[in-house]
Design a protein around this motif. Structure first.
Motif, PDB file in Angstrom:
ATOM      1  N   ARG A  44       0.827  -1.214   0.003  1.00 20.18           N
ATOM      2  CA  ARG A  44      -0.084   0.068  -0.153  1.00 20.18           C
ATOM      3  C   ARG A  44       0.779   1.132   0.159  1.00 20.18           C
ATOM      4  O   ARG A  44       0.280   2.224   0.473  1.00 20.18           O
ATOM      5  CB  ARG A  44      -0.898   0.227   1.189  1.00 20.18           C
ATOM      6  CG  ARG A  44      -1.939  -1.124   1.086  1.00 20.18           C
ATOM      7  CD  ARG A  44      -3.114  -0.778   2.359  1.00 20.18           C
ATOM      8  NE  ARG A  44      -4.041  -1.980   2.197  1.00 20.18           N
ATOM      9  CZ  ARG A  44      -3.855  -3.008   2.909  1.00 20.18           C
ATOM     10  NH1 ARG A  44      -2.803  -3.260   3.794  1.00 20.18           N
ATOM     11  NH2 ARG A  44      -5.063  -3.849   2.900  1.00 20.18           N
ATOM     12  N   GLY A  45       1.990   1.296  -0.497  1.00 18.34           N
ATOM     13  CA  GLY A  45       2.864   2.186  -0.644  1.00 18.34           C
ATOM     14  C   GLY A  45       3.989   2.605   0.509  1.00 18.34           C
ATOM     15  O   GLY A  45       4.575   3.425   0.415  1.00 18.34           O
ATOM     16  N   GLU A  77      -6.197   5.225   4.182  1.00 19.21           N
ATOM     17  CA  GLU A  77      -5.731   5.651   2.877  1.00 19.21           C
ATOM     18  C   GLU A  77      -6.272   7.274   2.805  1.00 19.21           C
ATOM     19  O   GLU A  77      -5.710   7.894   1.966  1.00 19.21           O
ATOM     20  CB  GLU A  77      -6.520   4.944   1.676  1.00 19.21           C
ATOM     21  CG  GLU A  77      -6.005   3.528   1.669  1.00 19.21           C
ATOM     22  CD  GLU A  77      -4.530   3.347   1.282  1.00 19.21           C
ATOM     23  OE1 GLU A  77      -3.932   4.159   0.830  1.00 19.21           O
ATOM     24  OE2 GLU A  77      -3.924   2.343   1.361  1.00 19.21           O
ATOM     25  N   ASP A  78      -7.540   7.482   3.532  1.00 20.36           N
ATOM     26  CA  ASP A  78      -7.833   8.979   3.234  1.00 20.36           C
ATOM     27  C   ASP A  78      -7.542   9.884   4.326  1.00 20.36           C
ATOM     28  O   ASP A  78      -8.155  10.968   4.753  1.00 20.36           O
ATOM     29  CB  ASP A  78      -9.397   9.153   3.008  1.00 20.36           C
ATOM     30  CG  ASP A  78     -10.300   8.662   3.973  1.00 20.36           C
ATOM     31  OD1 ASP A  78      -9.434   8.000   5.109  1.00 20.36           O
ATOM     32  OD2 ASP A  78     -11.320   8.622   4.133  1.00 20.36           O
ATOM     33  N   LYS A  86       3.592   7.634   5.824  1.00 20.07           N
ATOM     34  CA  LYS A  86       3.819   6.622   4.766  1.00 20.07           C
ATOM     35  C   LYS A  86       4.921   7.164   3.702  1.00 20.07           C
ATOM     36  O   LYS A  86       6.018   6.562   3.589  1.00 20.07           O
ATOM     37  CB  LYS A  86       2.518   6.340   3.827  1.00 20.07           C
ATOM     38  CG  LYS A  86       2.749   5.391   2.825  1.00 20.07           C
ATOM     39  CD  LYS A  86       1.675   5.378   1.643  1.00 20.07           C
ATOM     40  CE  LYS A  86       0.523   4.897   2.300  1.00 20.07           C
ATOM     41  NZ  LYS A  86      -0.614   4.706   1.368  1.00 20.07           N
ATOM     42  N   LYS A  87       4.621   8.521   3.295  1.00 14.57           N
ATOM     43  CA  LYS A  87       5.687   9.059   2.393  1.00 14.57           C
ATOM     44  C   LYS A  87       7.166   9.162   3.202  1.00 14.57           C
ATOM     45  O   LYS A  87       8.352   8.813   2.599  1.00 14.57           O
ATOM     46  CB  LYS A  87       5.108  10.570   2.226  1.00 14.57           C
ATOM     47  CG  LYS A  87       5.876  11.177   0.849  1.00 14.57           C
ATOM     48  CD  LYS A  87       5.234  12.478   0.555  1.00 14.57           C
ATOM     49  CE  LYS A  87       5.917  13.230  -0.673  1.00 14.57           C
ATOM     50  NZ  LYS A  87       7.322  13.497  -0.460  1.00 14.57           N
ATOM     51  N   PHE A 102      12.174  -7.402   9.612  1.00 11.08           N
ATOM     52  CA  PHE A 102      10.882  -7.745  10.427  1.00 11.08           C
ATOM     53  C   PHE A 102       9.882  -8.438   9.632  1.00 11.08           C
ATOM     54  O   PHE A 102       9.947  -8.492   8.418  1.00 11.08           O
ATOM     55  CB  PHE A 102      10.217  -6.112  10.453  1.00 11.08           C
ATOM     56  CG  PHE A 102      10.985  -5.368  11.671  1.00 11.08           C
ATOM     57  CD1 PHE A 102      10.317  -5.242  12.893  1.00 11.08           C
ATOM     58  CD2 PHE A 102      12.054  -4.780  11.439  1.00 11.08           C
ATOM     59  CE1 PHE A 102      11.090  -4.781  13.773  1.00 11.08           C
ATOM     60  CE2 PHE A 102      12.666  -3.878  12.338  1.00 11.08           C
ATOM     61  CZ  PHE A 102      12.206  -3.788  13.618  1.00 11.08           C
ATOM     62  N   ILE A 103       8.829  -9.094  10.173  1.00  9.99           N
ATOM     63  CA  ILE A 103       7.632  -9.427   9.647  1.00  9.99           C
ATOM     64  C   ILE A 103       6.890  -7.955   9.575  1.00  9.99           C
ATOM     65  O   ILE A 103       6.665  -7.260  10.671  1.00  9.99           O
ATOM     66  CB  ILE A 103       6.660 -10.640  10.365  1.00  9.99           C
ATOM     67  CG1 ILE A 103       7.928 -11.554  10.717  1.00  9.99           C
ATOM     68  CG2 ILE A 103       5.634 -10.812   9.774  1.00  9.99           C
ATOM     69  CD1 ILE A 103       8.398 -12.378   9.264  1.00  9.99           C
ATOM     70  N   LEU A 104       6.260  -7.802   8.455  1.00 11.76           N
ATOM     71  CA  LEU A 104       5.750  -6.416   8.222  1.00 11.76           C
ATOM     72  C   LEU A 104       4.151  -6.599   7.792  1.00 11.76           C
ATOM     73  O   LEU A 104       3.689  -7.755   7.192  1.00 11.76           O
ATOM     74  CB  LEU A 104       6.449  -5.716   7.040  1.00 11.76           C
ATOM     75  CG  LEU A 104       7.724  -5.406   7.398  1.00 11.76           C
ATOM     76  CD1 LEU A 104       8.316  -4.946   5.860  1.00 11.76           C
ATOM     77  CD2 LEU A 104       7.998  -4.461   8.254  1.00 11.76           C
ATOM     78  N   LEU A 105       3.195  -5.931   8.444  1.00  7.85           N
ATOM     79  CA  LEU A 105       1.864  -5.773   8.259  1.00  7.85           C
ATOM     80  C   LEU A 105       1.438  -4.400   8.327  1.00  7.85           C
ATOM     81  O   LEU A 105       1.699  -3.427   9.192  1.00  7.85           O
ATOM     82  CB  LEU A 105       1.017  -6.634   9.072  1.00  7.85           C
ATOM     83  CG  LEU A 105      -0.295  -6.689   9.198  1.00  7.85           C
ATOM     84  CD1 LEU A 105      -0.991  -7.449   7.784  1.00  7.85           C
ATOM     85  CD2 LEU A 105      -0.830  -7.387  10.314  1.00  7.85           C
ATOM     86  N   ASN A 106       0.664  -3.956   7.183  1.00  6.77           N
ATOM     87  CA  ASN A 106      -0.026  -2.768   7.423  1.00  6.77           C
ATOM     88  C   ASN A 106      -1.402  -2.832   7.293  1.00  6.77           C
ATOM     89  O   ASN A 106      -1.947  -3.623   6.314  1.00  6.77           O
ATOM     90  CB  ASN A 106       0.612  -1.804   6.303  1.00  6.77           C
ATOM     91  CG  ASN A 106       0.282  -1.929   5.018  1.00  6.77           C
ATOM     92  OD1 ASN A 106      -0.941  -1.646   4.377  1.00  6.77           O
ATOM     93  ND2 ASN A 106       1.370  -2.299   4.048  1.00  6.77           N
TER      94      ASN A 106
END
Length: 173
Positions: A44-45, A77-78, A86-87, A102-106
């Motif tokens: 998701r970016g 997202e909004d 995020k940027k 890491f194990i990553l989750l967003n």
């Protein structure tokens, strides 16, 4: 009735809530709806070259079995706060490099696990979970009323918190 309105004002002040951003976000979606959307990756970016897990359950399983800490990013997202963080996260080369460990989750939705919202369901918030599946309550941001919130200006603190999540792992095991 007076006490009630005080209470709701107080709650609004406690969280950087993205409810306000929803109206601003609606305008954008009308304009962007015309453009064809690229297929959504799990990142998701937040780091397109990183490996992201799809679900909370999968992330827990992988953290436990790979003996890596899990980093969970809650965002929307909004939400302009989420977008800005995020940027900063995606553009920070050292963070992107360290994130590989890491194990990553967003997540753009809340899980039913109350442990992931120790002090509320605000976004953006980032929690670390060790391979014994314990939420690292000792790894927090700099806001006492939103312990797991980070802003773009806190990006170096987030980086050192990621190092902390990895360092303690080595000494404990």
């Amino acid at each position: 009735a007076m006490e009630k309105s005080y209470m709701s004002v107080f709650l609004l002040l406690i969280v950087i809530s993205c409810a306000l951003a929803k109206d601003a976000g609606k305008k954008e979606t009308k304009e962007t709806a015309a453009k064809p959307k690229l297929p959504q990756t799990l990142s998701r970016g937040w780091g397109d070259q990183l490996i992201w897990t799809q679900t909370y359950e999968e992330a827990l399983f992988r953290a436990k079995h790979s003996n890596k800490p899990l980093m969970i990013i809650h965002h929307l997202e909004d939400c302009p706060h989420s977008q800005a963080l995020k940027k900063a996260f995606a553009e920070h080369k050292d963070i992107q490099k360290l994130a590989e460990k890491f194990i990553l989750l967003n997540l753009v939705y809340e899980t039913t696990d109350k442990n992931l919202a120790p002090d509320g369901q605000y976004v953006p918030r980032i929690l670390f979970i060790d391979p014994s599946l314990t939420v690292r309550a000792d790894i927090t941001g700099r806001y006492s009323n939103r312990l797991y919130a980070y802003e773009p200006s806190d990006i170096s603190l987030l980086y050192s918190n990621m190092q902390k999540a990895l360092k303690l792992l080595k000494t404990e095991l």
